[in-house]
Design a protein around this motif. Structure first.
Motif, mmCIF file in Angstrom:
data_model
loop_
_atom_site.group_PDB
_atom_site.id
_atom_site.type_symbol
_atom_site.label_atom_id
_atom_site.label_comp_id
_atom_site.label_asym_id
_atom_site.label_seq_id
_atom_site.Cartn_x
_atom_site.Cartn_y
_atom_site.Cartn_z
ATOM 1 N N SER A 120 63.863 88.509 20.398
ATOM 2 C CA SER A 120 64.507 87.610 21.360
ATOM 3 C C SER A 120 63.841 86.240 21.430
ATOM 4 O O SER A 120 64.473 85.253 21.812
ATOM 5 C CB SER A 120 64.518 88.245 22.756
ATOM 6 N N LYS A 121 62.549 86.172 21.068
ATOM 7 C CA LYS A 121 61.814 84.908 21.119
ATOM 8 C C LYS A 121 61.997 84.158 19.804
ATOM 9 O O LYS A 121 61.425 84.527 18.778
ATOM 10 C CB LYS A 121 60.325 85.155 21.383
ATOM 11 N N PRO A 123 54.795 87.802 29.638
ATOM 12 C CA PRO A 123 54.722 86.458 29.043
ATOM 13 C C PRO A 123 53.630 85.622 29.708
ATOM 14 O O PRO A 123 53.480 85.634 30.926
ATOM 15 C CB PRO A 123 56.116 85.869 29.318
ATOM 16 N N TYR A 133 53.868 88.836 20.057
ATOM 17 C CA TYR A 133 54.597 90.098 20.164
ATOM 18 C C TYR A 133 54.604 90.840 18.831
ATOM 19 O O TYR A 133 54.589 92.071 18.798
ATOM 20 C CB TYR A 133 56.025 89.841 20.640
ATOM 21 N N ASN A 157 55.728 100.890 23.783
ATOM 22 C CA ASN A 157 55.145 99.562 23.593
ATOM 23 C C ASN A 157 55.542 98.960 22.247
ATOM 24 O O ASN A 157 55.789 97.756 22.149
ATOM 25 C CB ASN A 157 53.622 99.642 23.693
ATOM 26 N N LEU A 211 59.268 97.902 22.634
ATOM 27 C CA LEU A 211 59.432 96.794 23.576
ATOM 28 C C LEU A 211 58.980 95.480 22.951
ATOM 29 O O LEU A 211 59.675 94.459 23.053
ATOM 30 C CB LEU A 211 58.653 97.078 24.856
ATOM 31 N N ASN A 212 57.840 95.501 22.280
ATOM 32 C CA ASN A 212 57.362 94.284 21.622
ATOM 33 C C ASN A 212 58.247 93.907 20.439
ATOM 34 O O ASN A 212 58.407 92.725 20.141
ATOM 35 C CB ASN A 212 55.906 94.467 21.171
ATOM 36 N N ASN A 225 56.821 83.930 18.886
ATOM 37 C CA ASN A 225 56.899 85.395 18.844
ATOM 38 C C ASN A 225 55.762 86.041 18.061
ATOM 39 O O ASN A 225 55.760 87.253 17.859
ATOM 40 C CB ASN A 225 58.242 85.852 18.269
ATOM 41 N N PRO A 281 53.289 93.760 27.979
ATOM 42 C CA PRO A 281 53.908 92.572 27.344
ATOM 43 C C PRO A 281 54.432 91.554 28.352
ATOM 44 O O PRO A 281 55.616 91.243 28.410
ATOM 45 C CB PRO A 281 55.050 93.189 26.519
ATOM 46 N N LEU A 323 61.549 94.332 20.335
ATOM 47 C CA LEU A 323 62.745 93.700 20.896
ATOM 48 C C LEU A 323 62.437 92.307 21.460
ATOM 49 O O LEU A 323 63.243 91.378 21.297
ATOM 50 C CB LEU A 323 63.342 94.600 21.982
ATOM 51 N N ILE A 324 61.289 92.156 22.117
ATOM 52 C CA ILE A 324 60.922 90.844 22.643
ATOM 53 C C ILE A 324 60.673 89.866 21.493
ATOM 54 O O ILE A 324 61.042 88.688 21.563
ATOM 55 C CB ILE A 324 59.684 90.936 23.549
ATOM 56 N N CYS A 325 60.055 90.374 20.425
ATOM 57 C CA CYS A 325 59.791 89.536 19.248
ATOM 58 C C CYS A 325 61.102 89.010 18.664
ATOM 59 O O CYS A 325 61.186 87.861 18.231
ATOM 60 C CB CYS A 325 59.036 90.352 18.199
#
Length: 294
Positions: free
Chosen positions: A84-85, A275, A150, A74, A77-78, A147, A273, A80-82
């Motif tokens: 990307s956003k 959206p 995240y 977790n 993952l958060n 972001n 996570p 990487l998403i952070c």
């Protein structure tokens, strides 16, 4: 962005003032430090420490193994998403001075554009960031409107992962390095441990685990502090800048403030996570107002 513009951006590093150059170095170093330490802790804790300290209790060992895997997964993952956003703002249409002033917009000199309320320019990212909170050197990116959720969840699971690893490392050291509640407790003092390692009295693998223990301990409590501070800011719908300047213009109550960041079911973000649609687009706010310093 074309190749020429990207190359020009990279070459600008050598022409930046010393302070900005140091920030760029810290940005690269922070990201590198995060990846090296996080991957090293993941491998050592899962495949060396946990099997060693819980070898006689397979059920408890599996539980601790999977608990750390879920928390670490977790966290990553958060993270990487952070990344990307992006919360960058680039004006797509002109806005006249009178209209900008009436909307509470400010003018960004480096970007040569008008920017919405709560937007700041980042000298490291070299962009205007919607609802900019801070620049995180471990991510190498700014935390802004899209972001922030995240980033908060990342801090939550980073705290759990780091402290779990620290407890496991300490248990291992207590068994194989030095019993803490004994006359050998002084071995845990890092300067003494370093001296003994240099002189050859402490094996390298034990010294390495001791170093990781201190890193995880500091990172764990550090992330708890950051998470507590930023979650309180989320409850009051404040950025770090607005908190320091006592700006409470945009708060609509804790529940609606959290929904503005996380979505309607804000608590779900800490489990999965997924959206969720935010109640604001980061440009138009419930009570737009010109803030000093923007």
């Amino acid at each position: 962005m074309d190749v020429g513009a990207k190359l020009k951006e990279w070459l600008s590093f050598f022409t930046e003032p010393t302070a900005k150059r140091l920030m760029l170095i810290a940005n690269i170093g922070g990201v590198g430090y995060y990846w090296v330490v996080s991957l090293l802790v993941f491998y050592v804790n899962l495949f060396v420490i946990i099997p060693s300290i819980l070898s006689e209790n397979l059920g408890w060992m599996r539980f601790q193994w999977w608990f750390f895997v879920v928390a670490y997964f977790n966290m990553m993952l958060n993270y990487l998403i952070c990344l990307s956003k992006k919360s960058r703002y680039t004006s797509t249409e002109g806005i006249v001075t009178e209209e900008a002033s009436s909307k509470g917009w400010g003018y960004c000199v480096p970007c040569q554009q008008y920017s919405p309320p709560r937007t700041h320019h980042c000298s490291v990212c070299k962009h205007c960031i919607l609802k900019r909170d801070q620049h995180c050197f471990f991510l190498g990116a700014c935390i802004g409107h899209f972001n922030q959720r995240y980033f908060l969840v990342f801090l939550f699971y980073a705290s759990i992962s780091a402290l779990h690893a620290a407890v496991c490392f300490f248990t291992y050291l207590n068994q194989y390095f030095a019993t803490f509640l004994s006359l050998d407790f002084y071995c845990y003092f890092f300067p003494i441990a370093t001296t003994k390692w240099v002189l050859g009295y402490t094996p390298s693998h034990l010294f390495g685990i001791l170093a990781l223990f201190y890193m995880c301990l500091m990172l764990g409590f550090g992330c708890i502090g950051f998470f507590t501070f930023h979650f309180q800011r989320a409850l009051h719908c404040q950025t770090s800048y607005e908190f320091s300047h006592r700006v409470t213009t945009y708060s609509r109550g804790p529940q609606r403030n959290l929904q503005e960041i996380f979505g309607s079911y804000w608590w779900l973000a800490f489990l999965v996570p997924i959206p969720q649609k935010q109640t604001s687009d980061g440009i138009v706010w419930n009570k737009p107002k010109e803030l000093k310093g923007y």
